[in-house]
Design an enzyme around this catalytic site. Structure first.
Site, mmCIF file in Angstrom:
data_model
loop_
_atom_site.group_PDB
_atom_site.id
_atom_site.type_symbol
_atom_site.label_atom_id
_atom_site.label_comp_id
_atom_site.label_asym_id
_atom_site.label_seq_id
_atom_site.Cartn_x
_atom_site.Cartn_y
_atom_site.Cartn_z
ATOM 1 C CD GLU A 35 -2.593 1.655 0.161
ATOM 2 O OE1 GLU A 35 -3.480 0.894 -0.221
ATOM 3 O OE2 GLU A 35 -2.332 2.730 -0.438
ATOM 4 C CB THR A 39 -3.794 5.167 6.803
ATOM 5 O OG1 THR A 39 -4.343 6.086 5.853
ATOM 6 C CG2 THR A 39 -3.217 5.954 7.968
ATOM 7 N N GLY A 41 -6.724 0.791 4.004
ATOM 8 C CA GLY A 41 -8.173 0.995 3.855
ATOM 9 C C GLY A 41 -8.598 1.643 2.546
ATOM 10 N N GLY A 42 -7.621 2.141 1.761
ATOM 11 C CA GLY A 42 -7.941 2.639 0.420
ATOM 12 C C GLY A 42 -8.798 3.884 0.397
ATOM 13 C CB THR A 43 -10.899 5.181 -2.380
ATOM 14 O OG1 THR A 43 -9.849 5.132 -3.332
ATOM 15 C CG2 THR A 43 -11.802 6.371 -2.664
ATOM 16 N N GLY A 178 -21.697 17.408 -12.066
ATOM 17 C CA GLY A 178 -22.009 15.976 -12.056
ATOM 18 C C GLY A 178 -23.065 15.652 -11.012
ATOM 19 N N GLY A 277 -17.182 11.277 -12.066
ATOM 20 C CA GLY A 277 -16.856 9.861 -12.169
ATOM 21 C C GLY A 277 -15.439 9.572 -11.702
ATOM 22 N NE ARG A 278 -13.102 6.872 -7.015
ATOM 23 C CZ ARG A 278 -12.155 7.571 -6.394
ATOM 24 N NH1 ARG A 278 -12.304 8.864 -6.191
ATOM 25 N NH2 ARG A 278 -11.058 6.982 -5.966
ATOM 26 C CG HIS A 449 -46.818 -2.559 12.771
ATOM 27 N ND1 HIS A 449 -46.999 -1.714 11.687
ATOM 28 C CD2 HIS A 449 -47.492 -1.998 13.815
ATOM 29 C CE1 HIS A 449 -47.769 -0.705 12.058
ATOM 30 N NE2 HIS A 449 -48.072 -0.849 13.348
HETATM 31 P P1 FAD Z 1 -9.520 1.599 -3.393
HETATM 32 O O1 FAD Z 1 -10.370 1.730 -2.198
HETATM 33 O O2 FAD Z 1 -9.411 2.762 -4.310
HETATM 34 O O3 FAD Z 1 -8.086 1.205 -2.852
HETATM 35 C C1 FAD Z 1 -6.990 1.058 -3.675
HETATM 36 C C2 FAD Z 1 -5.734 1.306 -2.870
HETATM 37 O O4 FAD Z 1 -4.626 0.918 -3.661
HETATM 38 C C3 FAD Z 1 -5.494 2.758 -2.495
HETATM 39 O O5 FAD Z 1 -5.285 2.885 -1.107
HETATM 40 C C4 FAD Z 1 -4.233 3.144 -3.264
HETATM 41 O O6 FAD Z 1 -3.384 4.019 -2.521
HETATM 42 C C5 FAD Z 1 -3.569 1.809 -3.439
HETATM 43 N N1 FAD Z 1 -2.695 1.730 -4.610
HETATM 44 C C6 FAD Z 1 -2.949 2.154 -5.875
HETATM 45 N N2 FAD Z 1 -1.922 1.856 -6.683
HETATM 46 C C7 FAD Z 1 -1.010 1.215 -5.905
HETATM 47 C C8 FAD Z 1 0.248 0.636 -6.157
HETATM 48 N N3 FAD Z 1 0.794 0.636 -7.382
HETATM 49 N N4 FAD Z 1 0.912 0.091 -5.114
HETATM 50 C C9 FAD Z 1 0.379 0.077 -3.850
HETATM 51 N N5 FAD Z 1 -0.802 0.590 -3.571
HETATM 52 C C10 FAD Z 1 -1.505 1.142 -4.574
HETATM 53 N N6 FAD Z 1 -18.652 2.941 -2.220
HETATM 54 C C11 FAD Z 1 -19.641 2.360 -1.506
HETATM 55 O O7 FAD Z 1 -19.904 1.165 -1.697
HETATM 56 N N7 FAD Z 1 -20.353 3.058 -0.565
HETATM 57 C C12 FAD Z 1 -20.114 4.363 -0.317
HETATM 58 O O8 FAD Z 1 -20.771 4.963 0.532
HETATM 59 C C13 FAD Z 1 -19.093 5.005 -1.062
HETATM 60 N N8 FAD Z 1 -18.814 6.305 -0.846
HETATM 61 C C14 FAD Z 1 -17.798 6.901 -1.543
HETATM 62 C C15 FAD Z 1 -17.553 8.254 -1.316
HETATM 63 C C16 FAD Z 1 -16.535 8.896 -2.012
HETATM 64 C C17 FAD Z 1 -16.282 10.358 -1.745
HETATM 65 C C18 FAD Z 1 -15.738 8.151 -2.935
HETATM 66 C C19 FAD Z 1 -14.610 8.821 -3.661
HETATM 67 C C20 FAD Z 1 -15.982 6.818 -3.173
HETATM 68 C C21 FAD Z 1 -17.021 6.177 -2.477
HETATM 69 N N9 FAD Z 1 -17.338 4.834 -2.702
HETATM 70 C C22 FAD Z 1 -18.359 4.246 -2.010
HETATM 71 C C23 FAD Z 1 -16.578 4.019 -3.669
HETATM 72 C C24 FAD Z 1 -15.556 3.140 -2.920
HETATM 73 O O9 FAD Z 1 -14.708 3.961 -2.164
HETATM 74 C C25 FAD Z 1 -14.755 2.329 -3.915
HETATM 75 O O10 FAD Z 1 -15.621 1.597 -4.750
HETATM 76 C C26 FAD Z 1 -13.848 1.339 -3.177
HETATM 77 O O11 FAD Z 1 -12.975 2.022 -2.315
HETATM 78 C C27 FAD Z 1 -13.046 0.508 -4.174
HETATM 79 O O12 FAD Z 1 -12.224 -0.365 -3.486
HETATM 80 P P2 FAD Z 1 -10.856 -0.917 -4.116
HETATM 81 O O13 FAD Z 1 -10.276 -1.819 -3.081
HETATM 82 O O14 FAD Z 1 -11.094 -1.436 -5.473
HETATM 83 O O15 FAD Z 1 -9.919 0.370 -4.304
HETATM 84 P P1 NAD Z 2 -21.034 9.039 -11.060
HETATM 85 O O1 NAD Z 2 -20.684 8.233 -12.234
HETATM 86 O O2 NAD Z 2 -21.942 8.506 -10.023
HETATM 87 O O3 NAD Z 2 -21.690 10.420 -11.536
HETATM 88 C C1 NAD Z 2 -21.044 11.293 -12.396
HETATM 89 C C2 NAD Z 2 -22.091 12.209 -13.003
HETATM 90 O O4 NAD Z 2 -21.420 13.230 -13.715
HETATM 91 C C3 NAD Z 2 -23.006 11.500 -13.996
HETATM 92 O O5 NAD Z 2 -24.340 11.837 -13.702
HETATM 93 C C4 NAD Z 2 -22.565 12.049 -15.349
HETATM 94 O O6 NAD Z 2 -23.612 12.107 -16.297
HETATM 95 C C5 NAD Z 2 -22.088 13.425 -14.965
HETATM 96 N N1 NAD Z 2 -21.099 14.020 -15.854
HETATM 97 C C6 NAD Z 2 -20.080 13.409 -16.500
HETATM 98 N N2 NAD Z 2 -19.369 14.314 -17.196
HETATM 99 C C7 NAD Z 2 -19.952 15.523 -16.976
HETATM 100 C C8 NAD Z 2 -19.674 16.844 -17.394
HETATM 101 N N3 NAD Z 2 -18.641 17.100 -18.175
HETATM 102 N N4 NAD Z 2 -20.480 17.842 -16.963
HETATM 103 C C9 NAD Z 2 -21.550 17.585 -16.149
HETATM 104 N N5 NAD Z 2 -21.849 16.350 -15.712
HETATM 105 C C10 NAD Z 2 -21.060 15.338 -16.113
HETATM 106 O O7 NAD Z 2 -19.631 9.490 -10.436
HETATM 107 P P2 NAD Z 2 -19.277 10.166 -9.053
HETATM 108 O O8 NAD Z 2 -20.463 10.777 -8.437
HETATM 109 O O9 NAD Z 2 -18.077 11.006 -9.342
HETATM 110 O O10 NAD Z 2 -18.847 8.917 -8.196
HETATM 111 C C11 NAD Z 2 -17.737 8.099 -8.616
HETATM 112 C C12 NAD Z 2 -17.885 6.685 -8.169
HETATM 113 O O11 NAD Z 2 -17.801 6.584 -6.767
HETATM 114 C C13 NAD Z 2 -19.204 6.097 -8.609
HETATM 115 O O12 NAD Z 2 -18.932 5.008 -9.431
HETATM 116 C C14 NAD Z 2 -19.871 5.639 -7.362
HETATM 117 O O13 NAD Z 2 -20.346 4.343 -7.480
HETATM 118 C C15 NAD Z 2 -18.797 5.713 -6.292
HETATM 119 N N6 NAD Z 2 -19.431 6.287 -5.094
HETATM 120 C C16 NAD Z 2 -20.373 5.541 -4.454
HETATM 121 C C17 NAD Z 2 -21.032 6.061 -3.360
HETATM 122 C C18 NAD Z 2 -22.082 5.242 -2.691
HETATM 123 O O14 NAD Z 2 -22.132 4.053 -2.939
HETATM 124 N N7 NAD Z 2 -22.914 5.827 -1.848
HETATM 125 C C19 NAD Z 2 -20.755 7.336 -2.921
HETATM 126 C C20 NAD Z 2 -19.814 8.078 -3.609
HETATM 127 C C21 NAD Z 2 -19.146 7.519 -4.688
#
Ligand code: FAD
Ligand code: NAD
Length: 470
Positions: A35, A39, A41-43, A178, A277-278, A449
């Site tokens: 990692e 820390t 736990g990732g994103t 977005g 998006g991501r 209920h």
């Molecule tokens: P990640 O969690 O992205 O972890 C990947 C890890 O790999 C990172 O820590 C990174 O530093 C590490 N890494 C990358 N490249 C390397 C390398 N070459 N060597 C070593 N380490 C590396 N999803 C939900 O289900 N519910 C939610 O409520 C939710 N809320 C979110 C809110 C936000 C603001 C964001 C941005 C995302 C949210 N998501 C949510 C999406 C969720 O965070 C991701 O789908 C999830 O973290 C993906 O898990 P992962 O293990 O694939 O990758």
């Molecule tokens: P998203 O894909 O959910 O939404 C992106 C939005 O931006 C879409 O509605 C798209 O049409 C719009 N868009 C794209 N290009 C645009 C532009 N140029 N101008 C205006 N609008 C535009 O992506 P996100 O909200 O960035 O979230 C990223 C990822 O993180 C998602 O895949 C989501 O699953 C994950 N995430 C999940 C949770 C959860 O599960 N509660 C919370 C946060 C994030």
């Protein structure tokens, strides 16, 4: 036979990677996890699911106190926002949970290799100054924010989700680019804390991928709460005027125009959140060193068992196709470890719930009504939360539950709901679908209920036209 340092090396410690590493170790495999972050736990734990929910939870209470919901219950308060403490409890949650993964690694004897991993050849990865070998390598590197061409994220005036979690003061006007999950969740946080929020969405409706009726209703509810939407609108540029030194802040001017063409206009903002998006993290991984290519969306393709095209290299989570969700990554983490250990690890990608943690929450699992209708004849049952006794008593009238079932077999194909606790309610729908339930199975299941979940039972009853309370 070649000797390896580890049976399994997982690259990335997000919910995909750390779960894969722990399960592999539980199955008796010598396991390490690389990692690059400070820390574990990732994103999800550091800058995603957890800190966003910490801010959503706190801001929901503030909103209820400030905007009359508490007063309606006979609780008179004049809240004062202490944003530093609110951020403090967010940081505590992150610290506690990321530390918890470190503890679990120690407990399960998973070795944490600190640094970013880069393939140096088959079965070989350089992590920091060290090169290690492993019989199996799991790529779990997750995803990062998709940039908007021409818009620079300075994490002051123009922020991504990470910056939006940490704003030092409430912006007067926040423009969210977005209308997806992040835009609605983090837009809601700052709207509740007092910002005017405008959401600019390229498509004609928010929340792509969700059921059509749910998207429309969610838009109506969010508008009623005060978020202004500019749908079918694209941002063509953002210019930033920084504030004088030490003054903090700054201003942005966005130029927007109708997505289908037309006259442009400008919007002034104190903060711009880019949440469009991501994209998968594969840069710098040295995939070429093992002959692994990405698909046209930048993802790593795998088979049903999470094997890539290169023997001994596996991939899971946000870096592979499918919804970018923590629980999907976790389930793939367990499955890949079990497959590496010679067991049968399976993830049913047809039953992955999605939840947006706004108030009310918005959740769904399985096919949308539109997708189901394309596949064949369906029956749909709907029940409004207004007619659910618990929601009504709690002053939570917004939303509905919808059950989509196959017209011939009655098998449940999808469940969609908007309700204060939709994220919790959707679990029973997912479980029912895993067991191949019919709408009748749900309708004849006794639900406690008074609970919000009774609305799901009634929506299931409505599939055959016989709900009781409407
Ligand atoms: P990640 O969690 O992205 O972890 C990947 C890890 O790999 C990172 O820590 C990174 O530093 C590490 N890494 C990358 N490249 C390397 C390398 N070459 N060597 C070593 N380490 C590396 N999803 C939900 O289900 N519910 C939610 O409520 C939710 N809320 C979110 C809110 C936000 C603001 C964001 C941005 C995302 C949210 N998501 C949510 C999406 C969720 O965070 C991701 O789908 C999830 O973290 C993906 O898990 P992962 O293990 O694939 O990758
Ligand atoms: P998203 O894909 O959910 O939404 C992106 C939005 O931006 C879409 O509605 C798209 O049409 C719009 N868009 C794209 N290009 C645009 C532009 N140029 N101008 C205006 N609008 C535009 O992506 P996100 O909200 O960035 O979230 C990223 C990822 O993180 C998602 O895949 C989501 O699953 C994950 N995430 C999940 C949770 C959860 O599960 N509660 C919370 C946060 C994030």
């Amino acid at each position: 036979m070649a000797d390896f340092d580890y049976d399994v090396l997982v690259i990335g410690s997000g919910p995909g990677g750390y779960v894969a590493a722990i399960r592999a170790a539980q199955l008796g495999l010598k396991t390490a996890c690389a990692e690059g972050r400070e820390t574990l736990g990732g994103t999800c734990l550091n800058v995603g699911c957890i800190p966003s929910k910490a801010m959503l939870h706190a801001s929901e209470y503030y909103d209820a106190a400030a905007n009359g919901a508490f007063a309606k219950l006979g609780i008179k308060v004049k809240p004062e926002l202490d944003l530093d403490t609110m951020h403090g409890q967010r940081k505590d949650a992150v610290k506690g949970l990321t530390g918890g993964i470190e503890f679990l690694f120690k407990k399960n004897k998973v070795e944490w290799l600190k640094g970013y991993g880069t393939f140096t050849g088959p079965n070989s990865v350089k992590v920091g100054d060290r090169t290690v070998t492993a019989r199996n390598i799991v790529i779990a590197t997750g995803s990062s924010v998709t940039p908007l061409p021409g818009v620079e994220i300075d994490q002051k005036v123009v922020v991504d989700s990470t910056g939006a979690l940490e704003l030092p003061k409430v912006p007067a006007h926040m423009v969210v680019i977005g209308g997806g999950v992040i835009g609605l969740e983090l837009g809601s946080v700052w709207r509740r804390l007092g910002a005017k929020v405008t959401c600019v969405e390229f498509l004609d409706q928010i929340l792509p991928g969700f059921d059509g009726e749910v998207r429309k209703e969610a838009n109506k509810i969010m508008k009623k709460q005060g978020i202004e939407f500019k749908l079918g609108t694209k941002v063509t540029g953002v210019t930033v005027k920084p504030a004088p030194a030490k003054a903090g802040g700054g201003k942005a001017t966005l130029t927007v125009e109708p997505a289908k063409g037309g006259a442009s206009e400008t919007i002034e903002a104190d903060c711009v959140l880019v949440s469009i998006g991501r994209r998968p993290n594969t840069e710098g991984l040295g995939l070429d060193k093992v002959g692994l290519a990405t698909n046209n969306r930048g993802q790593i393709d795998t088979d049903h068992d999470f094997r890539t095209s290169v023997p001994g290299v596996w991939a899971i989570g946000d870096v592979i196709p499918g919804p970018m969700l923590a629980h999907k990554a976790e389930d793939e983490g367990i499955a890949v470890a079990e497959n590496i250990a010679g067991l049968t690890g399976i993830v049913n990608h047809d039953v992955i719930p999605s939840v947006v943690y706004t108030m009310p929450e918005i959740a769904g699992v399985g096919l949308t009504e539109e997708q189901a209708r394309k596949k064949g004849e369906v029956k749909v049952g709907k029940f409004p939360m207004l007619a659910n006794s618990r929601a009504k008593t709690n002053h939570e009238p917004d939303g509905f539950v919808k059950v989509v079932a196959d017209a011939k077999t009655d098998r449940v194909l999808g469940v969609w709901c908007i309700a204060s606790v939709a994220g919790t309610m959707i679990a029973q729908a997912a479980q029912a679908m895993e067991f191949g339930a019919t709408s009748e199975d749900i309708a004849y299941t006794c639900h406690a209920h008074p609970t919000h979940s009774e609305a799901l039972k009634e929506a299931a009853m409505a599939v055959t036209g016989k709900p009781i309370h409407i």
